[in-house]
Design a protein around this motif. Structure first.
Motif, PDB file in Angstrom:
ATOM      1  N   ASP A 170      60.340  25.856  27.712  1.00 19.71           N
ATOM      2  CA  ASP A 170      61.013  25.050  26.690  1.00 19.71           C
ATOM      3  C   ASP A 170      61.417  23.677  27.206  1.00 19.71           C
ATOM      4  N   ILE A 171      61.340  23.485  28.515  1.00 12.14           N
ATOM      5  CA  ILE A 171      61.720  22.193  29.101  1.00 12.14           C
ATOM      6  C   ILE A 171      60.500  21.270  29.048  1.00 12.14           C
ATOM      7  N   LYS A 172      60.538  20.345  28.130  1.00 11.73           N
ATOM      8  CA  LYS A 172      59.430  19.404  27.934  1.00 11.73           C
ATOM      9  C   LYS A 172      59.694  18.073  28.622  1.00 11.73           C
ATOM     10  N   GLN A 173      60.971  17.634  28.588  1.00 14.08           N
ATOM     11  CA  GLN A 173      61.292  16.321  29.159  1.00 14.08           C
ATOM     12  C   GLN A 173      62.391  16.439  30.204  1.00 14.08           C
ATOM     13  N   ILE A 174      62.170  15.774  31.333  1.00 15.44           N
ATOM     14  CA  ILE A 174      63.175  15.695  32.395  1.00 15.44           C
ATOM     15  C   ILE A 174      63.538  14.234  32.600  1.00 15.44           C
ATOM     16  N   THR A 175      64.827  13.972  32.766  1.00 14.90           N
ATOM     17  CA  THR A 175      65.318  12.618  33.029  1.00 14.90           C
ATOM     18  C   THR A 175      65.910  12.574  34.429  1.00 14.90           C
ATOM     19  N   VAL A 176      65.524  11.560  35.191  1.00  6.76           N
ATOM     20  CA  VAL A 176      66.087  11.351  36.521  1.00  6.76           C
ATOM     21  C   VAL A 176      66.907  10.061  36.477  1.00  6.76           C
ATOM     22  N   LEU A 177      68.172  10.169  36.849  1.00  3.80           N
ATOM     23  CA  LEU A 177      69.054   9.004  36.843  1.00  3.80           C
ATOM     24  C   LEU A 177      69.152   8.428  38.244  1.00  3.80           C
TER      25      LEU A 177
ATOM     26  N   PHE B 119      51.120   9.630  36.127  1.00  4.95           N
ATOM     27  CA  PHE B 119      51.707   8.356  35.712  1.00  4.95           C
ATOM     28  C   PHE B 119      51.802   8.254  34.188  1.00  4.95           C
ATOM     29  N   ASN B 120      50.866   8.899  33.480  1.00  2.00           N
ATOM     30  CA  ASN B 120      50.922   8.893  32.021  1.00  2.00           C
ATOM     31  C   ASN B 120      52.132   9.658  31.500  1.00  2.00           C
ATOM     32  N   ARG B 121      52.619  10.594  32.301  1.00  2.00           N
ATOM     33  CA  ARG B 121      53.808  11.369  31.898  1.00  2.00           C
ATOM     34  C   ARG B 121      55.106  10.695  32.328  1.00  2.00           C
ATOM     35  N   LEU B 122      55.002   9.584  33.045  1.00  2.00           N
ATOM     36  CA  LEU B 122      56.167   8.945  33.653  1.00  2.00           C
ATOM     37  C   LEU B 122      56.483   7.625  32.960  1.00  2.00           C
ATOM     38  N   SER B 123      57.777   7.427  32.656  1.00  2.00           N
ATOM     39  CA  SER B 123      58.204   6.152  32.086  1.00  2.00           C
ATOM     40  C   SER B 123      59.513   5.721  32.719  1.00  2.00           C
ATOM     41  N   PHE B 124      59.867   4.449  32.520  1.00  2.00           N
ATOM     42  CA  PHE B 124      61.024   3.855  33.177  1.00  2.00           C
ATOM     43  C   PHE B 124      61.874   3.113  32.148  1.00  2.00           C
ATOM     44  N   THR B 125      63.193   3.168  32.299  1.00  2.00           N
ATOM     45  CA  THR B 125      64.076   2.461  31.373  1.00  2.00           C
ATOM     46  C   THR B 125      65.416   2.149  32.033  1.00  2.00           C
ATOM     47  N   THR B 126      66.055   1.096  31.546  1.00  2.00           N
ATOM     48  CA  THR B 126      67.423   0.793  31.986  1.00  2.00           C
ATOM     49  C   THR B 126      68.454   1.385  31.035  1.00  2.00           C
ATOM     50  N   SER B 127      68.001   1.918  29.910  1.00  2.00           N
ATOM     51  CA  SER B 127      68.916   2.450  28.891  1.00  2.00           C
ATOM     52  C   SER B 127      69.211   3.928  29.128  1.00  2.00           C
ATOM     53  N   LEU B 128      70.467   4.248  29.399  1.00  2.00           N
ATOM     54  CA  LEU B 128      70.848   5.650  29.584  1.00  2.00           C
ATOM     55  C   LEU B 128      70.649   6.440  28.300  1.00  2.00           C
ATOM     56  N   GLU B 129      71.027   5.854  27.182  1.00  3.44           N
ATOM     57  CA  GLU B 129      70.884   6.554  25.901  1.00  3.44           C
ATOM     58  C   GLU B 129      69.428   6.890  25.614  1.00  3.44           C
ATOM     59  N   GLU B 130      68.550   5.915  25.801  1.00  9.56           N
ATOM     60  CA  GLU B 130      67.120   6.149  25.582  1.00  9.56           C
ATOM     61  C   GLU B 130      66.588   7.228  26.522  1.00  9.56           C
ATOM     62  N   ALA B 131      67.103   7.254  27.747  1.00 14.44           N
ATOM     63  CA  ALA B 131      66.605   8.181  28.758  1.00 14.44           C
ATOM     64  C   ALA B 131      66.973   9.628  28.457  1.00 14.44           C
ATOM     65  N   VAL B 132      68.098   9.861  27.813  1.00 10.23           N
ATOM     66  CA  VAL B 132      68.594  11.234  27.678  1.00 10.23           C
ATOM     67  C   VAL B 132      68.690  11.742  26.244  1.00 10.23           C
ATOM     68  N   VAL B 133      68.422  10.898  25.247  1.00 11.64           N
ATOM     69  CA  VAL B 133      68.634  11.320  23.857  1.00 11.64           C
ATOM     70  C   VAL B 133      67.807  12.549  23.485  1.00 11.64           C
TER      71      VAL B 133
ATOM     72  N   LEU C 218      76.788  11.382  30.095  1.00  7.01           N
ATOM     73  CA  LEU C 218      75.685  12.302  29.838  1.00  7.01           C
ATOM     74  C   LEU C 218      76.065  13.357  28.817  1.00  7.01           C
ATOM     75  N   ASP C 219      77.258  13.894  28.960  1.00  5.11           N
ATOM     76  CA  ASP C 219      77.716  14.953  28.063  1.00  5.11           C
ATOM     77  C   ASP C 219      77.759  14.474  26.622  1.00  5.11           C
ATOM     78  N   GLN C 220      78.038  13.202  26.445  1.00  2.00           N
ATOM     79  CA  GLN C 220      78.120  12.633  25.095  1.00  2.00           C
ATOM     80  C   GLN C 220      76.751  12.286  24.533  1.00  2.00           C
ATOM     81  N   LEU C 221      75.821  11.893  25.416  1.00  7.92           N
ATOM     82  CA  LEU C 221      74.538  11.365  24.952  1.00  7.92           C
ATOM     83  C   LEU C 221      73.402  12.384  24.940  1.00  7.92           C
ATOM     84  N   ALA C 222      73.419  13.333  25.869  1.00 10.27           N
ATOM     85  CA  ALA C 222      72.321  14.299  25.976  1.00 10.27           C
ATOM     86  C   ALA C 222      72.493  15.425  24.962  1.00 10.27           C
ATOM     87  N   PRO C 223      71.400  16.035  24.510  1.00  8.98           N
ATOM     88  CA  PRO C 223      71.495  17.167  23.581  1.00  8.98           C
ATOM     89  C   PRO C 223      72.345  18.298  24.166  1.00  8.98           C
ATOM     90  N   PRO C 224      73.012  19.071  23.318  1.00  8.04           N
ATOM     91  CA  PRO C 224      73.898  20.135  23.807  1.00  8.04           C
ATOM     92  C   PRO C 224      73.216  21.175  24.686  1.00  8.04           C
TER      93      PRO C 224
END
Length: 295
Positions: free
Chosen positions: A5-12, A71-85, A108-114
């Motif tokens: 069920d884990i499709k997306q991982i975010t690394v901060l 690399f096709n599965r990898l992306s980069f962003t400065t936005s925390l909200e975009e990274a974890v929404v 993170l607790d506020q922005l990431a899904p429950p």
């Protein structure tokens, strides 16, 4: 939730640990976002990963197609909200300072899904010191990779008394998909296992150096030749970053109040001078020249 069920991982954090953890995630088949507040850090991270993956291709460790797919599965962003929404799993790899990590986890607790699991890559700070700023302490754990993550095949997964069995198992399963050996620690202790053993060795090595028993190069040489260590404690500090050792000692001293846990004078001097090891070109050894160190 299962690992499928884990499709997306975010690394901060796109630093020396974070960008390589992100690549391990992408290589493991996860859609991966690496987030950092500094655009320059993201550019440097991408360049470093391209360099390292090209070396893997030349060595036959991965195919050109496999590299491109990662690399096709990898992306980069400065936005925390975009990274974890839309994330399912977060691995925090920011600076080793408790107040910074607590601030990050609160956001993170506020922005990431429950349902999202929030893991910290901290090498010494136990997750219960962070989890209480969230409304999901059962979904918080340590996921401690070793430097450099693309080389080192070990991850310490640490439960607190609040971490659920499901969270621990999912984290172990993520390690497996990343082709890393996860080792579960059922109780928290500052520094976990590897760094407590390494810390004891390093403290003794620094003490012997500061008290004038031997030069640091010779202490490294003895550890390599007599103990068969692949690298000496001073060279290892240079590799991982002298500032990392400094912050770890600061954090431990803040917890224990034991003067023995304070950063050594020689370590503090190097941090203040900005000579932090390989990443700055100079630490215990000078990496700006081609001269060989005594190892």
């Amino acid at each position: 939730m299962k690992v499928e069920d884990i499709k997306q991982i975010t690394v901060l954090g796109a630093g020396s640990m974070g960008h390589q953890i992100g690549m391990l995630s992408a290589l493991g088949g996860f859609q991966t976002i690496i987030q950092d507040v500094q655009e320059g850090a993201l550019v440097k991270a991408k360049e470093s990963l391209e360099y390292q993956m090209n070396k893997w291709v030349k060595k036959g460790k991965i195919s050109e197609e496999g590299k491109q797919e990662a690399f096709n599965r990898l992306s980069f962003t400065t936005s925390l909200e975009e990274a974890v929404v839309n994330t399912d799993f977060v691995i925090e790899a920011v600076v080793e300072k408790l107040d910074v990590k607590r601030e990050v986890f609160q956001k993170l607790d506020q922005l990431a899904p429950p349902h999202a699991i929030l893991a910290t890559n901290s090498s010494t700070i136990v997750n219960s010191k962070i989890a209480d700023v969230t409304n999901r302490p059962e979904k918080v754990c340590n996921m401690h990779f070793f430097f450099p993550p693309l080389v080192m095949d070990c991850v310490e997964v640490v439960k607190s008394e609040h971490t659920s069995e499901e969270t621990a198992q999912l984290t172990m399963d993520v390690c497996e998909k990343m082709n890393r050996t996860g080792v579960l620690l059922n109780k928290e202790i500052s520094g976990f296992v590897a760094n407590r053993i390494l810390g004891a060795l390093t403290r003794e090595a620094v003490k012997l150096y500061e008290e004038g028993y031997a030069e640091f190069e010779d202490i490294d040489l003895i550890c390599k030749k007599a103990l068969n260590h692949p690298i000496g404690p001073f060279a290892l500090m240079d590799l991982s970053g002298i500032d990392v050792a400094y912050y770890v000692n600061q954090q431990r001293y803040a917890e224990t109040g034991d003067p023995a846990d304070k950063p050594a004078t020689c370590i503090e001097e190097k941090v203040k001078a900005g000579t932090l090891g390989r990443k700055t070109g100079k630490g215990w050894y000078d990496y700006s020249t081609k001269s060989k160190v005594k190892q």
